[in-house]
Every structure is written in C-alpha cells, then in structure tokens.
Design a protein around this motif. Sequence first.
Motif, mmCIF file in Angstrom:
data_model
loop_
_atom_site.group_PDB
_atom_site.id
_atom_site.type_symbol
_atom_site.label_atom_id
_atom_site.label_comp_id
_atom_site.label_asym_id
_atom_site.label_seq_id
_atom_site.Cartn_x
_atom_site.Cartn_y
_atom_site.Cartn_z
ATOM 1 N N LYS A 40 -0.785 11.686 2.170
ATOM 2 C CA LYS A 40 -0.106 10.182 3.248
ATOM 3 C C LYS A 40 0.167 11.302 4.321
ATOM 4 C CE LYS A 40 0.754 7.445 0.275
ATOM 5 N NZ LYS A 40 2.487 6.123 -0.746
ATOM 6 N N LEU B 15 9.593 15.547 2.037
ATOM 7 C CA LEU B 15 8.781 15.779 0.909
ATOM 8 C C LEU B 15 7.563 14.901 2.134
ATOM 9 C CD1 LEU B 15 7.233 14.151 -1.648
ATOM 10 C CD2 LEU B 15 7.813 11.421 -0.498
ATOM 11 N N ASP C 124 6.863 4.914 2.125
ATOM 12 C CA ASP C 124 8.050 5.784 1.563
ATOM 13 C C ASP C 124 8.402 6.946 2.135
ATOM 14 O OD1 ASP C 124 5.738 5.091 -1.249
ATOM 15 O OD2 ASP C 124 4.697 6.822 -1.375
ATOM 16 N N PHE C 125 7.699 7.122 3.756
ATOM 17 C CA PHE C 125 8.144 8.189 4.511
ATOM 18 C C PHE C 125 9.350 6.963 5.480
ATOM 19 C CE2 PHE C 125 3.933 10.629 4.068
ATOM 20 C CZ PHE C 125 4.644 11.894 3.870
ATOM 21 N N MET D 118 3.039 14.764 1.199
ATOM 22 C CA MET D 118 2.142 14.027 0.549
ATOM 23 C C MET D 118 1.100 14.620 1.337
ATOM 24 S SD MET D 118 4.112 10.449 -1.226
ATOM 25 C CE MET D 118 4.040 10.163 -0.029
ATOM 26 N N ASP E 1 1.142 -1.152 0.255
ATOM 27 C CA ASP E 1 -0.473 0.193 0.336
ATOM 28 C C ASP E 1 0.602 2.287 -0.462
ATOM 29 O OD1 ASP E 1 -1.965 -1.436 -0.109
ATOM 30 O OD2 ASP E 1 -2.409 -1.451 2.240
ATOM 31 N N GLY E 2 1.816 0.922 -0.639
ATOM 32 C CA GLY E 2 3.074 2.374 -0.178
ATOM 33 C C GLY E 2 3.110 3.376 1.240
ATOM 34 N N GLY E 3 3.026 2.375 2.185
ATOM 35 C CA GLY E 3 3.562 2.864 3.492
ATOM 36 C C GLY E 3 4.624 2.834 3.890
ATOM 37 N N GLN F 228 2.747 11.082 8.271
ATOM 38 C CA GLN F 228 3.357 10.687 8.706
ATOM 39 C C GLN F 228 3.777 10.862 9.985
ATOM 40 O OE1 GLN F 228 7.526 11.520 8.058
ATOM 41 N NE2 GLN F 228 7.185 13.877 6.704
ATOM 42 N N ILE G 146 12.654 7.217 -2.875
ATOM 43 C CA ILE G 146 12.047 6.466 -3.004
ATOM 44 C C ILE G 146 11.709 5.286 -3.710
ATOM 45 C CG2 ILE G 146 9.156 6.107 -1.993
ATOM 46 C CD1 ILE G 146 8.967 8.495 -1.457
ATOM 47 N N LYS H 87 8.375 10.896 -6.341
ATOM 48 C CA LYS H 87 9.184 9.888 -5.788
ATOM 49 C C LYS H 87 10.801 9.845 -5.911
ATOM 50 C CE LYS H 87 5.185 8.108 -3.917
ATOM 51 N NZ LYS H 87 3.427 7.172 -3.915
#
Lengths: 263, 329
Positions: free
Chosen positions: B107, B102, A97-98, B104, A93-95, B109, B74, B69
């Motif tokens: 999303k 970054l 990334d961070f 987003m 699910d792309g988690g 964090q 990434i 990305k």
Amino acid sequence: MRHYWKILVYLFKQNFIRDLQFRSDFWLSVLTQLSWFGMQVLLFRLFYNQTAAINGWDFYQAIVLLGVFTLLEMVLFTFFMHNLSRMPYYISDGGLDFLLLKPVDAQFFVSFRYLSTNSIFQILPALLLLFIGLRELGVSPSGGQILLFALAALSSLVILYSLWFITVISLFWINKVFEIHELFLSLFHFVKYPANVYQGAVRQFFSFVFPILFTITVPAQIVLNRLENIRTLLALPFIAVVTLLAARLIWRAGLRRYASASS
Amino acid sequence: MSTIIEVKNLTKTFDYYRKAPGLFGSLRGLFSREKQFVDAVKKISFTVAEGELVGFIGPNGAGKTTTLKILSGILYPTNGYVKILGFTPWERKAEYLRQISLVMGNKEQLWWDLPAIDSFLLNQKIYDIPEQQFKRNVELLSEMLQIKDILNVQVRKLSLGQRMKAELVLALLHDPKVLFLDEPTIGLDVVSQKNIREFLRRYNKENKTTIILTSHYMEDIKELAERIITIDHGQIIYDGRLDELIKQYVREKTLKIFMSKEVPLEKIALFGKVEYYDKDYVELIVPRERASKTTQEILSAFPVDDLLVEEVEIEEVVRLIFEKGRKVV
C-alpha cells in the motif's frame, strides 16, 4: 487550531500544484461548469415564461437564489467533492489505514485531504448571478445583512457537509456502493428552488429527516431582505450543530466497525 | 531493557456475510444473508523490549497484518489488552501516533501525482516536525537509501524499488520509536531487497527503534530478526530465538561427501543414514549433535575429496512447523 490551519493551507497549496499539472482537466471542468450554469439559467427562464412568480418568488429573486446555491455548491465542491467521493475506497477497500495513522483528527483529514481547486472558478458565475439579480431588483444589502448572510451560509455549509458525510460513511455498515456520494448530490439539487414550493411529506422529509430545506432559501432571503419567519433563521445554526454532532458520533461508531482490507 | 510493547490475550473477530454461489445465490442474498464470524487473531500474548527487532512469520491469512493494524491503532480489537509506550493504540491519541509508524509493502501513502518531497513536506506539517530535524532526516535517510536524486520526480514515474525506499523515508521522518513493517520488500528485486534489509539493520542499530517486521522472504527474517514470533490460524505457535527454533525442529544435518575412490555402501552406512549413494558421492544424514564428530571420523576413515555440512533451509523449517501445526513453546 493553528496546527490544523497550517495543514489546511499546505493541503491547498499542494492540491493547487497538483491540479495545475492537469490542464485539460482544468479546461474541461470550466467548460462543464459553464454549460451546467447556462442550462440552469435557461431552465429558470423557461419556468418564468409561463408565470410571473412561483410561490411569491419572481424571476430575479429566483436568480439570486440560484446565485446563493451556486456559491455554496462551489465551496462544498472545492473542499469535499474529491474527498467524500473517495469514501468507498477508504472504507470498503482499506484506504483509511494510512489516514488513521496520522496524529491529526481523522475526520478532518478524510474531509480535507484532496481539495478540488478547479471548482473555485465557479465563484464567477455565482457572483454574476447575485450581482445581476440584486441589480435588477434594485436591492443593495447593508453590511449587517451581508454579515448575517455569511453566518447563515456558514451554518448551511456545516449542515450540507454533515449530511453528505453521514450519507457516505454509511458504507461502514453497508456493502460497497461506488456512487454513494451521488445520493447526497441528487437530494442537494432540491434546494435550489424556494423552500415553500415543497409541501406535505416532502417538506417534512427535508425539514427533519434530511434537513436541507432552508440551507439556500434563508441566506437568499437575508440578502433579498424578505425573511418572513425569523424561526427559520434561528433553526439554521441549531440544525448545523445537531447534524455535525451526529456526523461525529456516527463516524466514531463507524471507525469501531472499520475492518480495513486484508493485505 | 524496558518493555515497550505489551500484548495480552488479543483477539480480533471479523464478521462477514456468506453468499451462496451463482446468480440465484446472489439474488437470494439480497433478502436473507447468513452472518459468519472468523477469528483473525485468537488470544495472542507477547512482549517486545525497547530496541528489539522481532520477525513475524506465518502463512497468508495467519493474522500477522491484522495484529500489526491493531498495534498501530487502525483496527479495534474484539478483546484483549495492548499497551505500547504506555498508550492503548486504538484510542489513537495524537501523542501515541506521533511516536509510531507503519509501512505496508503493498500500500502506498506517497501521492502519485506529485514528487516524493511534497509528501514529505505534508508529513512535516502533520507531525509538526521542526525544520532542522526534517532537513536532517530527509538528507540522512535519502542518502542511506540512495534516492537523493529522485526526490523531485513525480512518484508515478519511479520504479517499485524507488517508491518503497521513498515510503520508508516518509515513514521515518518523525523519528518513530516503534516501527511496524508489513512485508516491506514484497515484489522487489534481489538488489533492492538487500538494500532495504541493510538499511533496516543499520537503522535499528543506530536509532534503537523497536521494530516488528513481517515478511514472506525468509532472507529478510534470517538477516534481520534475532527473535521470531510464528503465527498460524491466529495463534502464536513459537516465540523465541531463530537459532533455537532451528535446533528444536531440525534434529539432523546432511553431509555431502565426495570420495576420491569408490567406497562400499555398507561401510559408509555405519556412520549414519544413507540418503543417496553413487560410488564416489554420498549423502549422509546424521543427528545434529553428532555432526562434527562424524565428520572427523569420516575424514579419517575414507579417502575424502570434499565434504559439505548442510543445514536445512529456514523455509523448510517453517514449512515443517506449519505442517505439524502444533505448539512448540
């Protein structure tokens, strides 16, 4: 190294604060652990009602073995349960990334980000089992034995972590499987019984393909002072290095395949 | 100004399996699947100078996020060359990651179960931010974004706007030299959008931070970016100043004229193309370069009550570009 240690200490603190907020979660996990633990002891008792020894292991030796298993399971669960079970979210699910964005080693961060501080309390039943088992057998391990036990246990933890990690990062190559971490956990339960009960193909599998065969038995044999084969002891750190290296390489290859998720 | 980002022939191809529709298709997919490839980004090249704020625009799936990305390390590209601050992003050297950030919009964090300040503190440890710098930045940034009073509230209890502002603070604590923003204002109300825009403009000016921004809100782009890069189907179709783009694409202006007396249609038609006529109200389309001259002529020739000169909306411009889908550069 100090940098990582500082991060780990802080993560521990943060996760502890977080877990304290969820009191019902805490009590539920205590209750689950207690009942699980009770069932294990009961099961062993039932086995030994039929026979005095299983492959040369009597009841209290088996209790010590179960104590070692519970102890290592405690460490594994504390550190990795909440992290490796997240892998479907991270990879599919792309988690990730961070996590990949941080100037620390990504494997380190993925493995230690969310600690399960509730699991630490499992150390109590583990110590209780070891204490009762050793007392009933009249064995008291020497300082040297305890040190050797610690080294063997550490190798075992590295092996178990690496295999668990490799299992879950297979998601880089396969479609999303939510319960992928259960695969490791179900195989892990095989090692709470003495290594010598496994023969033939099963033994080969747990020695070479998924090498967890000695991870619990050898540390237990050290404290019980009944190590039969020195080679099994030497194998542990060797397997630890190999599996950790494999985990590292597979992880790096996986990152190249990582596709994130579209926004 | 020195070049800080250099991208050459960047390509990213994703592979996926195509599944035939329906249950039967899914069952068949268990045994044989057809591998498909899709180019998310196709041979794009551009450079960004230090302190520049560049707007990335393009429809959904154009390749904006994929590009960001890759630039932030990434994703590995399939092909191409990227150097940012002297580093290759996907090698993910700590030294590089320490200098970028970054954000987003879709999303998070921040850790939901804890107050934002705890996530800040974790980042302090991870980025090894000295205590003084950390304190100063938390103070300054939360002041600028007006979220000082909510730093100790569990993140799950904050509004979307407050969370986004806290995300921005988190991303800027380590004073990044390059900042990638992927739809930072998505889903926010107008006031929050405006706050964040103003904050970004000020931050970019004061810190000389190089920023690449994607947004679907043209207001963001118009307010913040002097230069835009337009991407569609993974390719750059325009790279340049926003006003140049408008000049190239919009060759006409609309004059809206309110007359105090009725003016005959044929008279007014001499000045341009009549789009709408209703006795005392006229909409007239004139070539861009003649707009001001025509305005003067109309003012002197007719009894005009009021006159408005309208530019085509930037949304309209972008729509035009993507519809034509041709290269302008």
